[in-house]
Design an enzyme around this catalytic site. Structure first.
Site, short mmCIF file in Angstrom:
data_model
loop_
_atom_site.label_atom_id
_atom_site.label_comp_id
_atom_site.label_asym_id
_atom_site.label_seq_id
_atom_site.Cartn_x
_atom_site.Cartn_y
_atom_site.Cartn_z
N LEU A 129 0.83 -1.20 0.00
CA LEU A 129 0.00 0.00 0.00
C LEU A 129 0.86 1.25 0.00
CD1 LEU A 129 -2.82 1.30 0.18
CD2 LEU A 129 -2.60 1.22 2.66
N HIS B 240 -17.44 0.76 0.61
CA HIS B 240 -17.52 1.64 -0.56
C HIS B 240 -18.96 1.94 -0.99
CE1 HIS B 240 -13.36 0.81 -0.54
NE2 HIS B 240 -13.33 -0.20 -1.39
N GLN C 231 -15.96 5.35 -12.37
CA GLN C 231 -14.77 4.85 -13.04
C GLN C 231 -15.18 3.75 -14.03
OE1 GLN C 231 -12.47 3.47 -9.58
NE2 GLN C 231 -12.90 1.36 -10.13
N LYS D 115 -16.58 -1.29 -14.18
CA LYS D 115 -17.25 -0.01 -14.01
C LYS D 115 -17.73 0.14 -12.57
CE LYS D 115 -21.94 -1.53 -15.31
NZ LYS D 115 -23.04 -1.35 -16.27
#
Length: 508
Positions: free
Chosen positions: A51, A285, A412, A385
Site C-alpha cells: 500500500l 464503498h 470509473q 465499471k
C-alpha cells in the site's frame, strides 16, 4: 538614535504582523499547507508494504510536486525489516511516473527517511527522538516571524501517523504512538486503513480501542470517498434545483449502485476469502456512496453536519435479508483463459465465499419509503465499471410510452455525468426518442488536475478536513445493516450460484 532604533524595530514588527495576517489562511480557504502553522512530518507505519509503495508515497509525491505540502516535509517509513535508506527510497518511489519531473523526484527522495522497529511504545519513543532531530533541521516553518527571529523557540511540529498495517495491530500501534511519539507542541493525527472489523461487534471493539485518541484526530480512510465523482454527489444534488426538488420517492423509481471488475482475485485470494465481496466492497464503498445519494440536506457544508446526515439515513436502513440477496462465485472462463476462484492455491477448494453479490436495501423514512436501493458488486465479470444509476419515474399522460429520465454518475473508469431524457425525433417524425446529455471528464483541459483519491484524502487529513472520513457512529450504523446477513450466510453455509469468468455474472 535610540528613538529611531525603537521606531525601526516597531515598523519591522508591524510589517511582520501584516505579512503574517495577509498570508495566514485556514484549511477551509486554501488547499495548500499553511507552513506558518509549523513543520509537517508524516510517518507511514508499514512503510515497506504494498500500500505504501502503490498509493501512499506516490500520493505524497503528487502533493509535493504541486506544492500542497512543504518542500521540507519529513516523511518516515516505519517498518520491522532492516532496509538501507537508499534502497528504501528507491523501493517506495520506483512506481512513480516522474517523466519530466526527475529533478523534483530526486528532491522528494531526500525528504524520505526510514525507521526500523517494532510497533511498541519503546520504539515509538526512539521514533520521537528521530522526528525531533529531523524537525529541528527545518530552518523555517514558513512564517515571516522567523525572518526576524521573533518566532525562535516557539516552532510547532505537526505529525500525521498513517497506519498502513493489518487491523490486528491497529490498536496496539495507536496506543504506542500515543505513549511515545506525539508532538508536544503541534497537532497529532492518525489515519487508519480499512477493514474496520468484520462485523458490528469487532468494529465496536476496534473503535473502543482507538478511543484513546480523540475522535476528531482519527481519520478512517475509505478511498472511494476521495474519488472525484463521489466528491461531486453533494454539489450535484444540492446546488441544482432540477435535482434537489425531485430527489425523493415521488419522483424516483429506483437507485442502483454498481461495482464491477473484469479481473479476479489472483494475488490476493487468501485475503479475499476471509472477507468476501460484501465485506470487501459493499459494507464500505457502496454503502458510503448510498449514504451520500440518500441523505437529507445538511444544515451547512461542514464535516460534522454532513456526517450527521449520513448517520441518520444509515440508521433508517433495516438489516439486509438473505432472501433479498443473490450470491455468486466465478468459475473458469468459458475459453479456459482464466482459472476458477477456487483454483487459486491460497483459496480452499470447497470455499463458498461470494465474488458476486446483488442485494436490495430499503430506507424507512419519508423521503425514500418504497424506493429500492439495489447494490451490486462483482469480480470476474465482463465489464469494469463503478456507477450510480438514478431511475426517475415516468408519469407523462401525453407520452405514456416514453422512457423515464435517468441520471448516471460514472465513477470509473471513464468519469462522466449522463442525463437520459426524451426528445422529439429530429425531422418530420413526431416520435419520441431517448437522448443522452453527457459531461465528460476526459474532455477537461489538460491543465485540470484531478487528484488520486489517496492524494486528496491525505491532504484532507493534513488540513483537518474530516468530511470524507468515516466517523465511529457512522461505521457502527453501516455494520448493523450487514452483520445479520453475514452471520446468516456463515451459519447456513449459503452456497453461491456459479457464473463463468468474463460473463455478466449470475443469470437472473
Amino acid at each position: 538614535m535610540k528613538t529611531l532604533t525603537y521606531t525601526v524595530t516597531t515598523i519591522i514588527t508591524l510589517l511582520a504582523i501584516m505579512i503574517a495576517l495577509s498570508t495566514s489562511t485556514t484549511t477551509d480557504q486554501t488547499v495548500s499547507y499553511d507552513e506558518s502553522s509549523g513543520t509537517l512530518s508524516v510517518v507511514i507505519f508499514g512503510g515497506s508494504g504494498d500500500l505504501a509503495k502503490k498509493k501512499t508515497f506516490p500520493s505524497l509525491f503528487a502533493l509535493y510536486r504541486t506544492q500542497m505540502i512543504p518542500s521540507d516535509v519529513v516523511l518516515i517509513g516505519y517498518g520491522r525489516r532492516d532496509i538501507p535508506l537508499d534502497l528504501f527510497r528507491h523501493q517506495v518511489t520506483e512506481r512513480i511516473n516522474a517523466v519530466g519531473m526527475e529533478d523534483i523526484l530526486e528532491e522528494f527522495k531526500t525528504r524520505i527517511f526510514y525507521f526500523k522497529g517494532g510497533y511498541d511504545a519503546e520504539n515509538c519513543k526512539k521514533l520521537a527522538t528521530m522526528l525531533e532531530e529531523l524537525e529541528s533541521e527545518v530552518k523555517s516553518n514558513g512564517s515571516p516571524w522567523n525572518f526576524f527571529g521573533i518566532n525562535k523557540g516557539l516552532e510547532k511540529h505537526n505529525r500525521l501517523f498513517y497506519l498502513a498495517l493489518p487491523p490486528s495491530v491497529f490498536v496496539s500501534s495507536a496506543a504506542a504512538i500515543k505513549e511515545g511519539a506525539l508532538s508536544k507542541n503541534g497537532w497529532n493525527r492518525i489515519i487508519v486503513e480499512k477493514p474496520f472489523g468484520v462485523d458490528t461487534e469487532s468494529s465496536k471493539k476496534l473503535s473502543e480501542g482507538l478511543s484513546i485518541w480523540p475522535e476528531e484526530d482519527i481519520y478512517r480512510i475509505d478511498h472511494y470517498l476521495g474519488k472525484e465523482m463521489v466528491q461531486n454527489i453533494i454539489p450535484l444534488r444540492f446546488s441544482n434545483t432540477l435535482f434537489s426538488k425531485i430527489w425523493d420517492r415521488d419522483h424516483i423509481e429506483s437507485v442502483k449502485i454498481v461495482f464491477e471488475e473484469n479481473i479476479g482475485t489472483a494475488g490476493r485470494g487468501g485475503y479475499f476469502d476471509k472477507s468476501g465481496i460484501i465485506r470487501d466492497v459493499m459494507q464500505n464503498h457502496l454503502i458510503q456512496i448510498l449514504a451520500l445519494v440518500a441523505m437529507d440536506e445538511p444544515a451547512a457544508l461542514e464535516a460534522e453536519e454532513i456526517r450527521n446526515e449520513k448517520v441518520k439515513v444509515l440508521e433508517k436502513i433495516p438489516p439486509i435479508l438473505l432472501k433479498e440477496t443473490i450470491l455468486g462465485q466465478y468459475t473458469a472462463a468459458l475459453d479456459g483463459s482464466y482459472p476458477a476462484y477456487t483454483d487459486d492455491d491460497t483459496v480452499p477448494d470447497a470455499s463458498k465465499t461470494a465474488t458476486y453479490c446483488e442485494l436490495t436495501a430499503h430506507i424507512k423514512n419519508d423521503r425514500w419509503e418504497g424506493v429500492p436501493f439495489v447494490l451490486k458488486a462483482a469480480k470476474g465479470v465482463n465489464e469494469k465499471k463503478v456507477e450510480v444509476v438514478i431511475q426517475f419515474k415516468q408519469d407523462s399522460k401525453l407520452y405514456p410510452n416514453s422512457a423515464g429520465n435517468q441520471l448516471v454518475l460514472k465513477i470509473q473508469p471513464d468519469m462522466k455525468i449522463a442525463y437520459k431524457m426524451n426528445n422529439k425525433q429530429p425531422g418530420i417524425s413526431e416520435e419520441i426518442t431517448n437522448v443522452e446529455l453527457n459531461y465528460l471528464y476526459d474532455n477537461l483541459s489538460s491543465s485540470t488536475h484531478i487528484p488520486d483519491a489517496y492524494e486528496r484524502l491525505i491532504l484532507d487529513a493534513i488540513q483537518a478536513n474530516t468530511n470524507s472520513f468515516v466517523r465511529a457512529d457512522e461505521l457502527d450504523a453501516a455494520w448493523k445493516i450487514f452483520t445479520p446477513l453475514l452471520h446468516e450466510i456463515e451459519e447456513t453455509g449459503a452456497t453461491p450460484e456459479m457464473y463463468a469468468f468474463g460473463t455478466e455474472g449470475v443469470e437472473q
